[in-house]
Write a protein that holds these residues in place. Structure first.
Motif, short mmCIF file in Angstrom:
data_model
loop_
_atom_site.label_atom_id
_atom_site.label_comp_id
_atom_site.label_asym_id
_atom_site.label_seq_id
_atom_site.Cartn_x
_atom_site.Cartn_y
_atom_site.Cartn_z
N LEU A 198 13.26 -17.01 -34.93
CA LEU A 198 12.19 -18.33 -34.19
C LEU A 198 10.95 -18.17 -33.90
N GLY A 199 10.46 -18.43 -32.51
CA GLY A 199 9.10 -18.14 -32.02
C GLY A 199 8.20 -18.50 -33.17
N ALA A 209 6.84 -17.05 -36.34
CA ALA A 209 7.51 -15.76 -36.62
C ALA A 209 8.13 -16.47 -37.52
N THR A 210 9.44 -15.40 -38.48
CA THR A 210 10.14 -15.86 -39.04
C THR A 210 11.29 -15.14 -39.31
N GLY A 211 11.84 -15.02 -40.05
CA GLY A 211 12.98 -14.25 -40.29
C GLY A 211 14.25 -14.19 -39.12
N TRP A 212 15.24 -13.62 -39.30
CA TRP A 212 16.71 -13.59 -37.77
C TRP A 212 16.55 -12.36 -37.90
N TYR A 213 16.93 -11.16 -36.96
CA TYR A 213 17.58 -10.00 -36.95
C TYR A 213 18.28 -9.92 -35.89
N GLY A 214 19.11 -9.03 -35.41
CA GLY A 214 20.17 -8.23 -34.83
C GLY A 214 19.79 -6.85 -34.29
N PRO A 232 17.85 -23.60 -39.02
CA PRO A 232 16.42 -24.49 -38.34
C PRO A 232 15.04 -24.65 -38.74
N SER A 233 14.42 -25.39 -39.24
CA SER A 233 12.78 -25.18 -39.88
C SER A 233 12.40 -24.32 -38.58
N ASN A 234 10.99 -23.50 -39.11
CA ASN A 234 10.20 -22.75 -37.87
C ASN A 234 10.16 -24.07 -37.23
#
Length: 244
Positions: A198-199, A209-214, A232-234
């Motif tokens: 998010l963010g 910002a899009t995508g999830w990162y580890g 969740p939505s942006n």
């Protein structure tokens, strides 16, 4: 609950407690009582605060108790800061003070002595708010945030409070596999991985910002996560917490 841009959410026992404005985390005091500690925030008059409050959500009638910190170690009032617990210590860092000046100082609250102290660093990140902070294995991680002149950052710092040292992480990850520019996002620990999502990636104009990162804290490498289900939505200004 009301609709707001700034939420903080923490677990207290089997419940999750959420408040608007300020920052908070849950700890166990020296006498064994479980309390949520709330620090700072902006009130309805736009005033920043430096009061430390205890909140007991488990009582029949949830109650706030004000803790008066050591007058010889006054914390600067602030809002939009970060707060995280690691073991018996709570850390407050970053944010914006009463003069709208961005901060990057670090303060430690010992839950056993109930005293604050400042941690002085020789090398540190730039002053900012809207960063994400998480603790893991005695180390505090700081990612992104908004710095001066509406600048969104993408740096990851490692803070070792016991040594009063901060180090910039130089990951060899490809740019496409890292979160990139990000502020007002979430970061939460899951095992030895820090999950970021998010963010905003820009505030002039707003761009999500899009995508999830580890981030694997063992290999020091980022990777983009494949997310299933209904994410969740942006959005920005969300909060996330791991509940065991």
């Amino acid at each position: 609950y009301t609709t707001t841009h700034v939420w903080t959410m923490v677990p207290q026992g089997s419940e999750v407690v959420a408040v608007a404005s300020g920052q908070m985390t849950t700890c166990r005091l020296a006498n064994g009582t479980l309390r949520t500690v709330l620090f700072g925030g902006i009130d309805t008059n736009g005033t920043r605060h430096s009061a430390t409050l205890y909140f007991d959500a488990s009582a029949a009638t949830p109650v706030f108790e004000q803790y008066i910190e050591d007058v010889h170690v006054p914390l600067p009032e602030r809002a939009l800061h970060n707060m995280v617990r690691e073991g018996t210590k709570i850390y407050v860092l970053n944010g914006e003070d009463e003069a709208d000046t961005l901060l990057n100082d670090v303060w430690e609250f010992d839950t056993q002595t109930e005293k604050w102290r400042e941690i002085h660093l020789d090398h540190s990140w730039s002053p900012r708010f809207g960063a994400s902070v998480e603790s893991l294995g005695g180390i505090v991680y700081i990612y992104g945030g908004e710095a001066d002149a509406l600048e969104i950052t993408e740096d990851l710092w490692v803070l070792d409070p016991a040594r009063s040292e901060a180090t910039l992480v130089e990951s060899e990850t490809d740019e496409s596999d890292s979160p990139g520019l990000r502020a007002y996002h979430v970061m939460v620990e899951q095992g030895n991985v820090l999950v970021v999502g998010l963010g905003l990636k820009d505030v002039h104009p707003y761009r999500y910002a899009t995508g999830w990162y580890g981030f694997d804290t063992t290999t020091q490498m980022w990777s983009e996560l494949t997310v299933t289900g209904t994410p969740p939505s942006n959005r920005y200004g969300a909060s996330a917490v791991q509940v065991n």
